[in-house]
Design an enzyme around this catalytic site. Structure first.
Site, PDB file in Angstrom:
ATOM      1  N   GLU A 209      67.272 -75.919  19.218  1.00  0.00           N
ATOM      2  CA  GLU A 209      68.557 -75.244  18.995  1.00  0.00           C
ATOM      3  C   GLU A 209      68.413 -73.874  19.642  1.00  0.00           C
ATOM      4  O   GLU A 209      67.777 -72.978  19.078  1.00  0.00           O
ATOM      5  CB  GLU A 209      68.824 -75.111  17.488  1.00  0.00           C
ATOM      6  CG  GLU A 209      69.035 -76.442  16.778  1.00  0.00           C
ATOM      7  CD  GLU A 209      70.421 -77.027  17.004  1.00  0.00           C
ATOM      8  OE1 GLU A 209      71.358 -76.246  17.289  1.00  0.00           O
ATOM      9  OE2 GLU A 209      70.575 -78.252  16.897  1.00  0.00           O
ATOM     10  N   CYS A 243      73.962 -66.722  17.350  1.00  0.00           N
ATOM     11  CA  CYS A 243      73.739 -67.565  18.541  1.00  0.00           C
ATOM     12  C   CYS A 243      75.049 -68.036  19.158  1.00  0.00           C
ATOM     13  O   CYS A 243      75.114 -68.253  20.363  1.00  0.00           O
ATOM     14  CB  CYS A 243      72.865 -68.757  18.188  1.00  0.00           C
ATOM     15  SG  CYS A 243      73.538 -69.752  16.862  1.00  0.00           S
TER      16      CYS A 243
HETATM   17  P1  NAD Z   1      62.462 -66.475  19.422  1.00  0.00           P
HETATM   18  O1  NAD Z   1      62.520 -67.651  20.332  1.00  0.00           O
HETATM   19  O2  NAD Z   1      61.817 -65.234  19.902  1.00  0.00           O
HETATM   20  O3  NAD Z   1      61.659 -66.873  18.073  1.00  0.00           O
HETATM   21  C1  NAD Z   1      61.923 -68.036  17.323  1.00  0.00           C
HETATM   22  C2  NAD Z   1      60.662 -68.468  16.600  1.00  0.00           C
HETATM   23  O4  NAD Z   1      59.642 -68.741  17.553  1.00  0.00           O
HETATM   24  C3  NAD Z   1      60.105 -67.440  15.628  1.00  0.00           C
HETATM   25  O5  NAD Z   1      59.719 -68.094  14.424  1.00  0.00           O
HETATM   26  C4  NAD Z   1      58.884 -66.883  16.351  1.00  0.00           C
HETATM   27  O6  NAD Z   1      57.848 -66.508  15.485  1.00  0.00           O
HETATM   28  C5  NAD Z   1      58.439 -68.050  17.221  1.00  0.00           C
HETATM   29  N1  NAD Z   1      57.797 -67.595  18.473  1.00  0.00           N
HETATM   30  C6  NAD Z   1      58.062 -66.458  19.178  1.00  0.00           C
HETATM   31  N2  NAD Z   1      57.290 -66.398  20.290  1.00  0.00           N
HETATM   32  C7  NAD Z   1      56.544 -67.523  20.296  1.00  0.00           C
HETATM   33  C8  NAD Z   1      55.539 -68.055  21.185  1.00  0.00           C
HETATM   34  N3  NAD Z   1      55.190 -67.401  22.303  1.00  0.00           N
HETATM   35  N4  NAD Z   1      54.974 -69.242  20.887  1.00  0.00           N
HETATM   36  C9  NAD Z   1      55.328 -69.908  19.779  1.00  0.00           C
HETATM   37  N5  NAD Z   1      56.259 -69.444  18.895  1.00  0.00           N
HETATM   38  C10 NAD Z   1      56.854 -68.286  19.142  1.00  0.00           C
HETATM   39  O7  NAD Z   1      63.961 -66.239  18.956  1.00  0.00           O
HETATM   40  P2  NAD Z   1      64.540 -65.070  18.068  1.00  0.00           P
HETATM   41  O8  NAD Z   1      64.462 -63.780  18.804  1.00  0.00           O
HETATM   42  O9  NAD Z   1      63.940 -65.119  16.699  1.00  0.00           O
HETATM   43  O10 NAD Z   1      66.082 -65.523  17.951  1.00  0.00           O
HETATM   44  C11 NAD Z   1      67.027 -65.247  18.926  1.00  0.00           C
HETATM   45  C12 NAD Z   1      67.329 -66.450  19.795  1.00  0.00           C
HETATM   46  O11 NAD Z   1      67.561 -67.597  19.026  1.00  0.00           O
HETATM   47  C13 NAD Z   1      68.597 -66.249  20.615  1.00  0.00           C
HETATM   48  O12 NAD Z   1      68.401 -66.735  21.926  1.00  0.00           O
HETATM   49  C14 NAD Z   1      69.628 -67.114  19.905  1.00  0.00           C
HETATM   50  O13 NAD Z   1      70.690 -67.579  20.696  1.00  0.00           O
HETATM   51  C15 NAD Z   1      68.773 -68.231  19.421  1.00  0.00           C
HETATM   52  N6  NAD Z   1      69.397 -68.869  18.270  1.00  0.00           N
HETATM   53  C16 NAD Z   1      69.883 -70.121  18.395  1.00  0.00           C
HETATM   54  C17 NAD Z   1      70.510 -70.715  17.315  1.00  0.00           C
HETATM   55  C18 NAD Z   1      71.068 -72.113  17.384  1.00  0.00           C
HETATM   56  O14 NAD Z   1      71.448 -72.623  16.350  1.00  0.00           O
HETATM   57  N7  NAD Z   1      71.148 -72.730  18.536  1.00  0.00           N
HETATM   58  C19 NAD Z   1      70.639 -70.010  16.122  1.00  0.00           C
HETATM   59  C20 NAD Z   1      70.138 -68.727  16.052  1.00  0.00           C
HETATM   60  C21 NAD Z   1      69.502 -68.154  17.121  1.00  0.00           C
END
Ligand code: NAD
Length: 456
Positions: A209, A243
């Site tokens: 997602e 998002c």
């Molecule tokens: P992110 O991808 O930075 O982090 C998400 C998760 O991944 C966190 O739990 C984090 O600890 C983990 N993570 C971060 N870096 C990692 C790595 N290198 N390896 C493994 N795991 C890692 O996202 P964010 O900043 O928390 O959220 C913002 C993003 O999420 C935006 O792009 C937004 O559009 C998206 N989002 C999508 C939805 C949806 O339903 N499609 C909902 C909310 C947010």
């Protein structure tokens, strides 16, 4: 308990069968409901501490959405778990065919920080309903909510059934070294690629997602008052850290100034003359994102807002005019309270602009013209579409929610959550009578003729 032990114990517990039992699943969904209702105030406080989320936004977009998912699932689960009988082709008769939804096993749910409760617990509803054990990985960036979830889950669930692993990317990397039966990830497209690459090593299926730049088109003949209100609400709820927030506006040239004037009135009506003083306006999650967002304010002409305060991680609801696709604000998902405005002359032009970009998670069109609505739906790609409103399409458990292309893979909410966390097992039951000999060797011309007659 270390991560390997958690996963091993969950697998043993799952293999013993309890999580797969439908009555057990129902009990656990009710327990989750109880966890939320008994701790509603603590959840609101944690969300307030992380994002200064107003109680109404926390309740509406986090707590009630999850409670709604649980209620809907409890109402429909008996129907969903029933084997589905399908017809059997003539060539396979006598026999019968069924599709059975089977639990996957031990699943991992990884969530982001922007709706840190809902985006972790709503998928959990599907995982429980489908009969799985679950490891939850909340976002470390929404630290208060992460800590609260890590405290609450063990009070209601055994770790061999549902466990929480807190931490940053090191924790996620340790989790990804384990073998899960499904990984459900919500987050950025960049990290989604890392998750999928790691999952590919063990051929673990993923739901991704992700995000993207969700356009909001405003057609010429539309009620500007309601349109402005719905855009302002969808863009500035959670200070734009949503998002599916409208990322940018594509406005028909003739109505642009009238729409911007209405948007300005609306911002004032919602958040007062100084939104920094409003209790109803969130803050940016951390300094990194505050710096990133304020950097995006440099291009174009600030038409509304633009005030910032680093100490308070505040960015006013901001609208930027005179923007081009080459400006940094149009090169990445904004994920903050900044709304760039582009104009178009004909709808074809707007569609063409959207189609030069990666497919977004959501697309909004404000138009009462049915022909225009159909044109946009059929000629653009996006995870979902909401006509004449913003964000609300994700609130219906009847509508699968997910992206397409770089905005995601797979979907959830309502029955889609159940299906995502289940394997659709196909079962053909053949009768032992009427054993057609022509399919068996030794093959002959006569058998080939018969085969052609039967299979066409
Ligand atoms: P992110 O991808 O930075 O982090 C998400 C998760 O991944 C966190 O739990 C984090 O600890 C983990 N993570 C971060 N870096 C990692 C790595 N290198 N390896 C493994 N795991 C890692 O996202 P964010 O900043 O928390 O959220 C913002 C993003 O999420 C935006 O792009 C937004 O559009 C998206 N989002 C999508 C939805 C949806 O339903 N499609 C909902 C909310 C947010």
């Amino acid at each position: 308990m270390d991560i390997s032990s958690i996963v091993r114990q969950q697998r043993q517990f799952w293999q013993q069968g309890s999580p797969q039992n439908v009555d057990f699943r129902i009990q656990q969904l009710k327990l989750l409901q109880q966890l939320i209702t008994e701790n509603g105030e603590a959840i609101l406080q944690a969300l307030g501490a992380d994002l200064r989320k107003p109680a109404l936004e926390s309740y509406g977009a986090e707590i009630s959405l999850v409670l709604g998912e649980i209620k809907y699932t409890l109402q429909h689960l008996h129907q969903w778990v029933k084997p589905q009988s399908v017809s059997t082709p003539l060539s396979l008769l006598p026999g019968s065919s069924q599709i059975v939804s089977q639990p996957l096993g031990v699943v991992l749910i990884i969530s982001p920080w922007n709706y840190p409760f809902q985006l972790l617990i709503a998928p959990l509803v599907g995982a429980i309903a489908a009969g799985n054990c679950t490891v939850l990985k909340p976002s470390e960036i929404a630290a208060h909510t992460s800590q609260l979830i890590a405290e609450l889950i063990p009070k209601y669930f055994r770790p061999e059934y549902i466990a929480v692993v807190e931490g940053d990317k090191t924790a996620t990397q340790a989790l990804l070294a384990e073998k899960f039966d499904h990984i459900f990830f919500t987050g950025s497209t960049a990290i989604g690629k890392i998750i999928m690459a790691k999952a590919a090593e063990t051929l673990t299926p993923v739901t991704l997602e992700l995000g993207g730049k969700s356009p909001c088109i405003v057609d010429r003949d539309i009620d500007l008052e309601v349109t402005a209100r719905r855009i302002v609400w969808g863009k500035f709820i959670n200070a734009g850290q949503t998002c599916v927030a409208p990322d940018y506006l594509l406005v028909q040239r003739e109505i642009k100034s009238a729409l911007l004037a209405k948007i300005q009135d609306c911002i004032q009506e919602f958040y007062g003359a100084d939104p920094a003083a409003s209790d109803d306006y969130c803050r940016i999650i951390n300094d990194f994102h505050w710096q990133r967002l304020t950097g995006l304010l440099r291009a174009g002409r600030i038409a509304i807002g633009g005030q910032v305060d680093q100490g308070d991680r505040y960015i006013a609801p901001t609208v930027i005019d005179q923007i081009t696709w080459d400006d940094p604000v149009m090169q990445e998902e904004i994920f903050g309270p900044i709304l760039p405005v582009l104009e178009y002359e004909t709808l074809e032009e707007a569609i063409e602009q959207i189609n030069t970009q990666a497919p977004p998670l959501a697309l909004y069109l404000f138009s009462d013209d049915h022909r225009h609505q159909q044109q946009v739906i059929t000629q653009t790609k996006s995870g979902g579409v909401c006509l004449n409103d913003t964000i609300l399409h994700l609130a219906s458990p009847e509508l699968p929610f997910g992206g397409v292309g770089s905005s995601g893979l797979g979907s959830y909410h309502g029955k889609a959550s159940f299906t995502t966390f289940s394997h659709q097992k196909s079962i053909l039951t053949k009768s032992r009578f009427l054993d057609m000999q022509f399919r068996y060797p030794p093959y002959t011309e006569a058998k080939l003729k018969l085969l052609k007659f039967f299979l066409g």
